[in-house]
Design an enzyme around this catalytic site. Structure first.
Site, PDB file in Angstrom:
ATOM      1  NE  ARG A  69      72.153  31.071  -9.305  1.00 57.32           N
ATOM      2  CZ  ARG A  69      72.421  29.800  -9.059  1.00 57.32           C
ATOM      3  NH1 ARG A  69      73.331  29.146  -9.775  1.00 57.32           N
ATOM      4  NH2 ARG A  69      71.777  29.153  -8.106  1.00 57.32           N
ATOM      5  CG  HIS A 113      73.701  28.013  -3.570  1.00 62.69           C
ATOM      6  ND1 HIS A 113      73.817  28.430  -4.882  1.00 62.69           N
ATOM      7  CD2 HIS A 113      74.436  26.880  -3.495  1.00 62.69           C
ATOM      8  CE1 HIS A 113      74.605  27.595  -5.549  1.00 62.69           C
ATOM      9  NE2 HIS A 113      74.998  26.643  -4.729  1.00 62.69           N
ATOM     10  CD  GLU A 158      72.897  22.250  -8.368  1.00 68.45           C
ATOM     11  OE1 GLU A 158      73.371  21.546  -7.457  1.00 68.45           O
ATOM     12  OE2 GLU A 158      73.525  22.540  -9.392  1.00 68.45           O
ATOM     13  CG  ASN A 282      72.642  25.089 -11.737  1.00 63.24           C
ATOM     14  OD1 ASN A 282      72.332  26.110 -12.359  1.00 63.24           O
ATOM     15  ND2 ASN A 282      72.801  25.068 -10.426  1.00 63.24           N
ATOM     16  CE1 TYR A 284      79.338  22.812 -12.693  1.00 62.27           C
ATOM     17  CE2 TYR A 284      77.100  22.488 -11.919  1.00 62.27           C
ATOM     18  CZ  TYR A 284      78.244  23.262 -11.985  1.00 62.27           C
ATOM     19  OH  TYR A 284      78.295  24.481 -11.360  1.00 62.27           O
ATOM     20  CD  GLU A 344      75.576  26.375  -9.904  1.00 61.35           C
ATOM     21  OE1 GLU A 344      76.224  25.305  -9.881  1.00 61.35           O
ATOM     22  OE2 GLU A 344      74.928  26.798  -8.936  1.00 61.35           O
TER      23      GLU A 344
END
Ligand code: FCB
Length: 442
Positions: A69, A113, A158, A282, A284, A344
């Site tokens: 990606r 992005h 995002e 994504n 985290y 991600e």
């Protein structure tokens, strides 16, 4: 075929900021403003990927991933964000895509992005509705050139983080501090997403996704005030960007004393809610939320997750949060949830080569192992997951933190640009070789 990959973004790795006709982006402007980025770092050179892409494709091939990606720099393709196309910019991605295909690596291209052409920011950026239409035009140009070889497309990366950090809190480019007045940025990005989906479909794109940053939200206590604040945060962070796309409606913001989104016009939600082939997620870390104390003009306060190890960034490591998140999305959206791609996941560590030249990032190995197992657990609970991309292939320019946060499977010595695969690179290669898909067994 389950997609194993790594993810990167144009401004974070490419460098060559003024080369071959590239225009300026909001990040070129932002990084030049004193005090915005740690140590005054910029993406002018970054990982010099614009020149070293071939070496980086070789690293991907050595890693054994079947997908990669990357993001396309809008100002490289359209220096002013509208009008004339810079063929040399498109040529760069053409070469990259060909090299990936030659290695049997499925290219997954993100169109936006965060590196908006500065010329569009000068016309209002994402506060302006027109930017959504400009994204669609740019998407059509890129898709026409690459859709014959790029099967997987991600419109936006995002949009929550771009709105919150770029327009709400001002810690990312373009650096506005509008707090809750940043909400039109959500709608204009989502409208841009919908229009970009149309352009991609016209160009025959095979699979189209939107990537959202999602987080499980935990109330700091059992008090009704904390519960209400947590609900408000969940609505803003998660539902504001998933509901319109998957359900065709915005969540009710009035319940949290937030203004409704007044930028919405008739017909917008139909454009935004077009069917997708997948949702990019994504992940985290989870978020723990308390009632606001009044420090910031926001209806919540981040209470911090405690009791878990943390990364160099200070982000708590909670692998089961990934399972909780995906199972929660499935419970919330049911059959409206398309297949999920974890686009991600990763961690920053203070990685440096030892005297023997080895970068022994065992904490990243443990991080990846834990999160891939959590993914396997979510799949065992019925979530349809089609891919997992590690952030990131290379240590790179980590936005406001400059080069101080290392997320790569490959260490980059920035002064020399020397790439050194870390222990986690070798671990992931072995893992992929022995397992076709994530699972949570032994
Ligand atoms: C995500 C961004 C990505 C990277 C990681 C650490 O929010 O999409 O560019 O910076 O965080």
């Amino acid at each position: 075929m389950f997609l194993w990959g790594t993810a990167t973004a144009s401004y974070q790795i490419e460098g060559a900021a003024t080369e071959d006709g590239r225009g300026a982006s909001v990040w070129d402007t932002f990084t030049r403003q004193p005090g915005r980025v740690r140590d005054g770092h910029t993406g002018d050179v970054a990982c010099d990927h614009y020149h070293r892409w071939s070496e980086d494709v070789t690293l991907l091939a050595g890693l054994g991933v079947n997908s990669y990606r990357f993001s396309i720099s809008w100002p490289r393709v359209q220096p002013d964000g509208r009008g004339p196309v810079n063929e040399r910019g498109l040529d760069f991605y053409d070469r990259l895509v060909d090299a990936l295909c030659a290695e049997g690596i499925v290219p997954a291209a993100t169109l936006f992005h965060w590196d908006l052409p500065q010329a569009l920011e000068d016309r209002g950026g994402w506060l302006a509705r027109d930017t959504a239409h400009r994204l669609a035009d740019y998407t059509a140009v890129v898709a026409e050139r690459l859709a014959d070889r790029v099967p997987l497309w991600i419109t936006l990366n995002e949009p929550f983080v771009h709105m919150a950090f770029g327009y709400g809190l001002g810690t990312h480019a373009p650096g506005h501090t509008l707090f809750m007045d940043a909400l039109p940025v959500a709608h204009h990005q989502l409208l841009g997403h919908g229009l970009a989906v149309q352009a991609l479909r016209t160009a025959g794109a095979e699979r189209v996704l939107l990537t959202n940053n999602c987080t499980p939200v935990w109330p700091a206590s059992a008090s009704p005030e904390d519960a209400r604040a947590a609900e408000a945060y969940d609505t803003l962070h998660n539902r504001l960007f998933n509901d319109p796309v998957l359900l065709g409606s915005y969540p009710d913001l009035s319940a949290y004393e937030l203004d409704g989104i007044d930028a919405v016009r008739d017909g917008d939600l139909e454009i935004i809610a077009q069917p997708l082939d997948g949702l990019g997620v994504n992940y985290y870390t989870p978020t723990r939320i308390a009632a606001p104390s009044g420090t910031l003009p926001l209806p919540w306060e981040d209470a911090g997750v405690t009791g878990h190890p943390t990364t160099a960034f200070g982000w708590p490591v909670v692998p089961d949060g990934l399972r909780e998140l995906l199972v929660g999305l499935r419970a919330r959206y049911g059959d409206a949830l398309p297949p999920v791609y974890v686009t991600e996941n990763g961690c920053s560590l203070a990685d440096e080569p030892g005297p023997d030249g080895v970068v022994d990032d065992q904490a990243r190995v443990a991080f990846l192992d834990g999160h891939i197992r959590a993914l396997g657990a979510a799949m065992a609970e019925g979530v349809d997951v089609r891919g997992y991309y590690v952030w990131s292939l290379l240590d790179n320019f980590e936005w406001a933190e400059g080069f101080t946060q290392r997320f790569g499977l490959v260490h980059v010595d920035f002064p020399t640009q020397k790439r050194t695969p870390k222990a986690s690179y070798h671990w992931l290669r072995d893992h992929i070789t022995t397992r076709p898909a994530p699972w949570n067994g032994d």
